[in-house]
Write a protein that holds these residues in place. Structure first.
Motif, PDB file in Angstrom:
ATOM      1  N   HIS A 107     -26.475  40.430   6.307  1.00  0.00           N
ATOM      2  CA  HIS A 107     -27.811  40.989   6.102  1.00  0.00           C
ATOM      3  C   HIS A 107     -28.465  40.305   4.914  1.00  0.00           C
ATOM      4  CE1 HIS A 107     -26.817  44.418   8.674  1.00  0.00           C
ATOM      5  NE2 HIS A 107     -25.631  44.332   8.124  1.00  0.00           N
ATOM      6  N   LYS A 108     -29.793  40.205   4.951  1.00  0.00           N
ATOM      7  CA  LYS A 108     -30.541  39.735   3.793  1.00  0.00           C
ATOM      8  C   LYS A 108     -30.823  40.959   2.935  1.00  0.00           C
ATOM      9  CE  LYS A 108     -32.703  35.922   6.178  1.00  0.00           C
ATOM     10  NZ  LYS A 108     -33.903  35.488   6.879  1.00  0.00           N
ATOM     11  N   MET A 144     -25.215  32.502  10.118  1.00  0.00           N
ATOM     12  CA  MET A 144     -25.380  32.746   8.696  1.00  0.00           C
ATOM     13  C   MET A 144     -24.013  32.975   8.066  1.00  0.00           C
ATOM     14  SD  MET A 144     -28.785  34.899   7.821  1.00  0.00           S
ATOM     15  CE  MET A 144     -28.579  36.309   8.839  1.00  0.00           C
ATOM     16  N   GLN A 145     -23.968  32.830   6.758  1.00  0.00           N
ATOM     17  CA  GLN A 145     -22.728  32.936   6.016  1.00  0.00           C
ATOM     18  C   GLN A 145     -22.940  33.834   4.815  1.00  0.00           C
ATOM     19  OE1 GLN A 145     -21.365  29.112   4.782  1.00  0.00           O
ATOM     20  NE2 GLN A 145     -19.335  29.839   4.236  1.00  0.00           N
ATOM     21  N   CYS A 146     -21.957  34.682   4.511  1.00  0.00           N
ATOM     22  CA  CYS A 146     -22.024  35.568   3.354  1.00  0.00           C
ATOM     23  C   CYS A 146     -21.930  34.731   2.085  1.00  0.00           C
ATOM     24  CB  CYS A 146     -20.889  36.589   3.399  1.00  0.00           C
ATOM     25  SG  CYS A 146     -20.828  37.676   1.974  1.00  0.00           S
ATOM     26  N   GLN A 147     -22.845  34.962   1.141  1.00  0.00           N
ATOM     27  CA  GLN A 147     -22.850  34.182  -0.093  1.00  0.00           C
ATOM     28  C   GLN A 147     -21.825  34.696  -1.103  1.00  0.00           C
ATOM     29  OE1 GLN A 147     -26.990  34.535  -1.173  1.00  0.00           O
ATOM     30  NE2 GLN A 147     -27.522  32.682  -0.059  1.00  0.00           N
ATOM     31  N   ILE A 148     -21.211  35.855  -0.842  1.00  0.00           N
ATOM     32  CA  ILE A 148     -20.205  36.401  -1.742  1.00  0.00           C
ATOM     33  C   ILE A 148     -18.811  35.932  -1.329  1.00  0.00           C
ATOM     34  CG2 ILE A 148     -19.258  38.528  -2.720  1.00  0.00           C
ATOM     35  CD1 ILE A 148     -22.247  38.091  -3.355  1.00  0.00           C
ATOM     36  N   CYS A 149     -18.434  36.164  -0.063  1.00  0.00           N
ATOM     37  CA  CYS A 149     -17.069  35.855   0.387  1.00  0.00           C
ATOM     38  C   CYS A 149     -17.002  34.661   1.338  1.00  0.00           C
ATOM     39  CB  CYS A 149     -16.459  37.078   1.060  1.00  0.00           C
ATOM     40  SG  CYS A 149     -17.248  37.542   2.613  1.00  0.00           S
ATOM     41  N   ASN A 150     -18.125  34.030   1.643  1.00  0.00           N
ATOM     42  CA  ASN A 150     -18.202  32.869   2.541  1.00  0.00           C
ATOM     43  C   ASN A 150     -17.746  33.176   3.957  1.00  0.00           C
ATOM     44  OD1 ASN A 150     -19.214  31.151   0.544  1.00  0.00           O
ATOM     45  ND2 ASN A 150     -17.155  30.769  -0.216  1.00  0.00           N
ATOM     46  N   LYS A 151     -17.840  34.440   4.375  1.00  0.00           N
ATOM     47  CA  LYS A 151     -17.489  34.802   5.743  1.00  0.00           C
ATOM     48  C   LYS A 151     -18.563  34.270   6.682  1.00  0.00           C
ATOM     49  CE  LYS A 151     -16.021  38.977   6.512  1.00  0.00           C
ATOM     50  NZ  LYS A 151     -16.033  40.442   6.706  1.00  0.00           N
ATOM     51  N   SER A 152     -18.128  33.684   7.803  1.00  0.00           N
ATOM     52  CA  SER A 152     -19.060  33.214   8.817  1.00  0.00           C
ATOM     53  C   SER A 152     -18.498  33.608  10.170  1.00  0.00           C
ATOM     54  CB  SER A 152     -19.261  31.706   8.697  1.00  0.00           C
ATOM     55  OG  SER A 152     -18.029  31.047   8.836  1.00  0.00           O
ATOM     56  N   GLY A 153     -18.884  32.944  11.227  1.00  0.00           N
ATOM     57  CA  GLY A 153     -18.455  33.328  12.564  1.00  0.00           C
ATOM     58  C   GLY A 153     -17.048  32.884  12.896  1.00  0.00           C
ATOM     59  N   MET A 154     -16.550  33.430  14.017  1.00  0.00           N
ATOM     60  CA  MET A 154     -15.248  33.039  14.561  1.00  0.00           C
ATOM     61  C   MET A 154     -15.449  32.585  15.997  1.00  0.00           C
ATOM     62  SD  MET A 154     -12.587  36.020  13.563  1.00  0.00           S
ATOM     63  CE  MET A 154     -11.195  35.216  14.280  1.00  0.00           C
ATOM     64  N   THR A 155     -14.563  31.720  16.470  1.00  0.00           N
ATOM     65  CA  THR A 155     -14.600  31.326  17.865  1.00  0.00           C
ATOM     66  C   THR A 155     -13.313  31.766  18.533  1.00  0.00           C
ATOM     67  OG1 THR A 155     -13.652  29.175  17.409  1.00  0.00           O
ATOM     68  CG2 THR A 155     -16.057  29.315  17.455  1.00  0.00           C
ATOM     69  N   GLY A 156     -13.373  31.908  19.843  1.00  0.00           N
ATOM     70  CA  GLY A 156     -12.188  32.305  20.592  1.00  0.00           C
ATOM     71  C   GLY A 156     -12.480  32.286  22.072  1.00  0.00           C
ATOM     72  N   ASN A 157     -11.664  32.999  22.826  1.00  0.00           N
ATOM     73  CA  ASN A 157     -11.803  33.035  24.272  1.00  0.00           C
ATOM     74  C   ASN A 157     -12.048  34.456  24.743  1.00  0.00           C
ATOM     75  OD1 ASN A 157     -11.332  30.304  24.917  1.00  0.00           O
ATOM     76  ND2 ASN A 157      -9.141  30.597  24.638  1.00  0.00           N
ATOM     77  N   ASN A 158     -12.977  34.606  25.714  1.00  0.00           N
ATOM     78  CA  ASN A 158     -13.040  35.818  26.515  1.00  0.00           C
ATOM     79  C   ASN A 158     -12.041  35.605  27.637  1.00  0.00           C
ATOM     80  OD1 ASN A 158     -14.962  37.386  25.255  1.00  0.00           O
ATOM     81  ND2 ASN A 158     -16.667  36.431  26.354  1.00  0.00           N
ATOM     82  N   VAL A 159     -11.155  36.570  27.836  1.00  0.00           N
ATOM     83  CA  VAL A 159     -10.137  36.442  28.875  1.00  0.00           C
ATOM     84  C   VAL A 159     -10.395  37.505  29.928  1.00  0.00           C
ATOM     85  CG1 VAL A 159      -7.674  36.373  29.379  1.00  0.00           C
ATOM     86  CG2 VAL A 159      -8.505  35.601  27.161  1.00  0.00           C
ATOM     87  N   PRO A 193     -33.747  41.016  -9.854  1.00  0.00           N
ATOM     88  CA  PRO A 193     -33.635  41.172  -8.400  1.00  0.00           C
ATOM     89  C   PRO A 193     -33.514  39.801  -7.724  1.00  0.00           C
ATOM     90  CG  PRO A 193     -35.851  41.687  -9.153  1.00  0.00           C
ATOM     91  CD  PRO A 193     -35.034  41.445 -10.376  1.00  0.00           C
ATOM     92  N   THR A 194     -32.459  39.642  -6.942  1.00  0.00           N
ATOM     93  CA  THR A 194     -32.178  38.373  -6.285  1.00  0.00           C
ATOM     94  C   THR A 194     -31.947  38.627  -4.802  1.00  0.00           C
ATOM     95  OG1 THR A 194     -31.060  37.652  -8.306  1.00  0.00           O
ATOM     96  CG2 THR A 194     -30.699  36.334  -6.345  1.00  0.00           C
ATOM     97  N   ARG A 195     -32.512  37.788  -3.949  1.00  0.00           N
ATOM     98  CA  ARG A 195     -32.350  37.915  -2.505  1.00  0.00           C
ATOM     99  C   ARG A 195     -31.105  37.145  -2.090  1.00  0.00           C
ATOM    100  NH1 ARG A 195     -35.232  40.600   1.427  1.00  0.00           N
ATOM    101  NH2 ARG A 195     -35.499  39.416   3.323  1.00  0.00           N
ATOM    102  N   VAL A 196     -30.151  37.835  -1.472  1.00  0.00           N
ATOM    103  CA  VAL A 196     -28.898  37.194  -1.056  1.00  0.00           C
ATOM    104  C   VAL A 196     -28.611  37.551   0.394  1.00  0.00           C
ATOM    105  CG1 VAL A 196     -27.849  37.123  -3.341  1.00  0.00           C
ATOM    106  CG2 VAL A 196     -27.509  39.121  -1.914  1.00  0.00           C
ATOM    107  N   LYS A 197     -27.800  36.704   1.038  1.00  0.00           N
ATOM    108  CA  LYS A 197     -27.267  36.998   2.365  1.00  0.00           C
ATOM    109  C   LYS A 197     -25.849  37.512   2.137  1.00  0.00           C
ATOM    110  CE  LYS A 197     -29.867  33.264   4.406  1.00  0.00           C
ATOM    111  NZ  LYS A 197     -29.744  31.844   4.651  1.00  0.00           N
ATOM    112  N   ILE A 198     -25.603  38.791   2.499  1.00  0.00           N
ATOM    113  CA  ILE A 198     -24.340  39.426   2.182  1.00  0.00           C
ATOM    114  C   ILE A 198     -23.819  40.145   3.422  1.00  0.00           C
ATOM    115  CG2 ILE A 198     -25.523  41.452   1.272  1.00  0.00           C
ATOM    116  CD1 ILE A 198     -23.289  41.701  -0.801  1.00  0.00           C
TER     117      ILE A 198
END
Length: 70
Positions: A32-33, A1-16, A42-47
């Protein structure tokens, strides 16, 4: 999922591991919804939790103090 305010989503990387072996991993954003009042409706957002916390912070700065004093 992605934040509808700041467009934050996941990150990828390595477990070392201790032996320096690398395996791919993914860290997901804390999204969160939530039902928020946007333009009085009232508006339903993913934030994400960071944006949700920032919404409830009091305004800072010289202009904000001047408004609070008046």
């Amino acid at each position: 999922m992605q934040c509808q305010i700041c467009n934050k989503s996941g990150m990828t990387g390595n477990n070392v591991s201790h032996s320096n072996r690398k395996t791919k991993t993914r860290w997901k954003a804390n999204v969160h919804k939530q039902t928020l009042a946007i333009d009085g409706k009232p508006t339903r957002v993913k934030i994400c939790s960071r944006c949700l916390r920032t919404m409830y912070k009091p305004p800072r700065g010289r202009k904000a103090r001047a408004r609070a004093a008046a």
